[in-house]
Each structure stands twice: as structure tokens, then as C-alpha cells.
Scaffold this active site. Sequence first.
Site, short mmCIF file in Angstrom:
data_model
loop_
_atom_site.label_atom_id
_atom_site.label_comp_id
_atom_site.label_asym_id
_atom_site.label_seq_id
_atom_site.Cartn_x
_atom_site.Cartn_y
_atom_site.Cartn_z
N LYS A 110 0.83 -1.21 0.00
CA LYS A 110 0.00 0.00 0.00
C LYS A 110 0.86 1.26 0.00
CE LYS A 110 -4.16 -2.14 1.64
NZ LYS A 110 -4.97 -2.56 2.75
N LYS A 190 -2.88 -9.14 -11.23
CA LYS A 190 -4.02 -9.39 -10.35
C LYS A 190 -5.07 -8.29 -10.54
CE LYS A 190 -5.40 -8.71 -5.69
NZ LYS A 190 -5.89 -7.90 -4.88
N LYS A 193 -8.97 -2.84 -7.90
CA LYS A 193 -9.44 -1.49 -8.26
C LYS A 193 -8.29 -0.50 -8.21
CE LYS A 193 -11.49 -1.32 -3.69
NZ LYS A 193 -11.61 -2.75 -3.40
#
Length: 321
Positions: A110, A190, A193
Site C-alpha cells: 500500500k 491481479k 481497483k
Amino acid sequence: MRVLSGIQPSGKLHLGNYFGMMKPALELQKDGEAFLFIANYHALTTVDDAGALRAATHDVALDFLACGLDTDRTVFFRQSDVPAVTELTWLLSTVTPMGLLERCHSYKDKLAKGIAPSHALFAYPVLMAADILAYQSNVVPVGRDQKQHVEVTRDIAIKFNMKAGRDVFTIPEPCIRDSVAVVPGIDGQKMSKSYNNHIELFGGEKDIRARIMRVVTDSTPLEDPKDPEKCSVFALYRLVASENQVREMRGKYLAGGYGYGSAKKELFEAVWSYFEPFRKRREELSRDPGHVESVLERGAQRAREEAGRTLKSARSALGLE
Ligand code: ADP
Ligand code: TRP
């Protein structure tokens, strides 16, 4: 057997979410009592607009109900309607080694995507452990990217039980279907969003068609045989087509003289008709927001009872009562 899973309301749901997590969780409803929740506390780590969070939470609720969540068998609720999980998070964090969290890939991933490092983002797996342990869950259906978090949960639960000298928590198992562990996105990575390579479950016809036509393929000429196992179009088709249709498409790939453009058109048709009944149901449900709200409230009540019992036992094990 108790099944539990959660999903963050941080955007529109896509095929990866459906086949990786929602479908397995909805199928497991038949085998026992399921707990499914909308992880809006978790979403606070990435969504900073209150209105957007509220709207996305309602959307995810509609999506699950439209896709076949059975409200008689499944306790369906918003994470934030059970504040006991945040207290449990604190109790669990006292037995969580820093090293365990430092090893988690998702925090590093992240940060690499530009999300601001906050304490909540770092401590996220402990909140997830509290979600799982509060309801004494046995099985946690998730996509492969969440497997490490379920392993962290197991480590924390084992440590806590050892410290308590009794089984305060059930030790959960992840449930990952190999065939759908990683659903590819339109770029072959993968589907996610955050990579904007996704195909929305309830997107508009034009958008879904356009995205499918952009699925990346290799440059094998139309006349040549093609390897279905290396093709994202085929991988996606497999998820939504019948066995016969899959066999037929495999035959066409291997025979040659069949282009990726034709395969993409068939993929679109199959995706569109697979979700047709869900789309209809979603439209009906969206006309009755009161129904969705009452389902979530009923779920919250049941979830609070269960989490309350676990929290009491954990507090007592640590000498808080
Ligand atoms: P995203 O990557 O789009 O942000 P999330 O991380 O919110 O998706 O994932 C929600 C659930 O859906 C998790 O259980 C996750 O493992 C599953 N999931 C997401 N993307 C995929 C994928 N491409 N293949 C399989 N499962 C997926
Ligand atoms: N972290 C999960 C995700 O991003 C969502 C989640 C939160 C979850 N708590 C959970 C999944 C408990 C399974 C069990 O997808």
C-alpha cells in the site's frame, strides 16, 4: 462450522472480489452459519471522504444481497456497528509482536501505491484478527492476497490462548480456492481497483464491453493455434461460462483460425449473462433502501451479542474483570 469474511467499501466491487471472495463465501452459507460484514473501519485507512464511505457501504450491501446473500443463514452487518472489535483490537495488540506486522506484505504494497503511512494502516492486520476472532470463526474465505493476514490472526490467537491458559479464541483457517485465487485483470496482473485493471460486477454495458475488448493478449497471428492456459481472456471466460462453452473455446484456441477479438466478444456475452439475474435483483433492492438498512441492523444485533461474549472472556483472561 462458522464461516466469516469481510470486504472493504473502498470502491465498486469487481470480478476478482466476486470469484475470489464473495462466491466462495456465499457458497459456504449452506454448510453452516456465516458472518459477512462490510469492513468500513478498515476502509478509513484509505477513504477520507465521509459521504463516499457512506455511499460505498450501501453499495456493497446491495451487491452482496443481489449476489445471493441469504439473510436467514448469514449474519450480515457493518463492522462499525460492533465497536467491541476495536476494544478487542487493543487487547490483541498487546500480544502482537512488532515483527509479525513488519513482515506483512500488504502494508508495504500500500505504501508503494502511494497510500499515506498511518498507524491504522500498519495495525490493520490486528483489527482484521479481531474481526475474525470476535466471532469464533473456523473458516475465512478470502483471495490469496489476504492469506498472510489470516496466518497473522492464527499466530495472535495461539499466543493469546497460551497466555490465558485456555481457549479464549477458536483458531481459524483460511479458505482459498486455487482456481480463483488470483483473478487476472485486463492487463494480466491481479485484478484490483487500485490498478484500474478491473471489470466491475455491476458496471454499465458499454464500460464492461470496452474493458473486455482491452484485455491484453499476445501477438500470435489469427491463423495460428493459441495456448488457452496462457491467456487472460480464457482465464476469465472459465469463470463465467459453462463447461461445454469452455471446452468449445479451448478447441478453437488449439485449432487456430480463431482470433482474440472473437474470444473477447464471447467473454463479454458470458460475463453479461452470468450477472444478469444479479443485476435484476439489485435493481429491485435499490428501490427499497429501508430493507437494506433493516437487514444490516438485524445483523449488527446478532454480531454484537457474539462479539460481546468473546470480548468478556478476553477481558477476564487479561485481568480486566
Ligand atoms: P482490491 O485489490 O480491488 O482493493 P480488496 O483488497 O478489497 O480488492 O479485496 C477484497 C476481497 O476480494 C479479498 O478477499 C481479496 O482477496 C479478494 N480479491 C480481490 N482481488 C482479487 C483477485 N484479483 N483475485 C482473487 N481474489 C481477489
Ligand atoms: N482486509 C480484508 C480486505 O482488504 C477485509 C477484511 C477485514 C476481512 N476484516 C476481515 C476479510 C476479516 C476476512 C476476514 O479484503
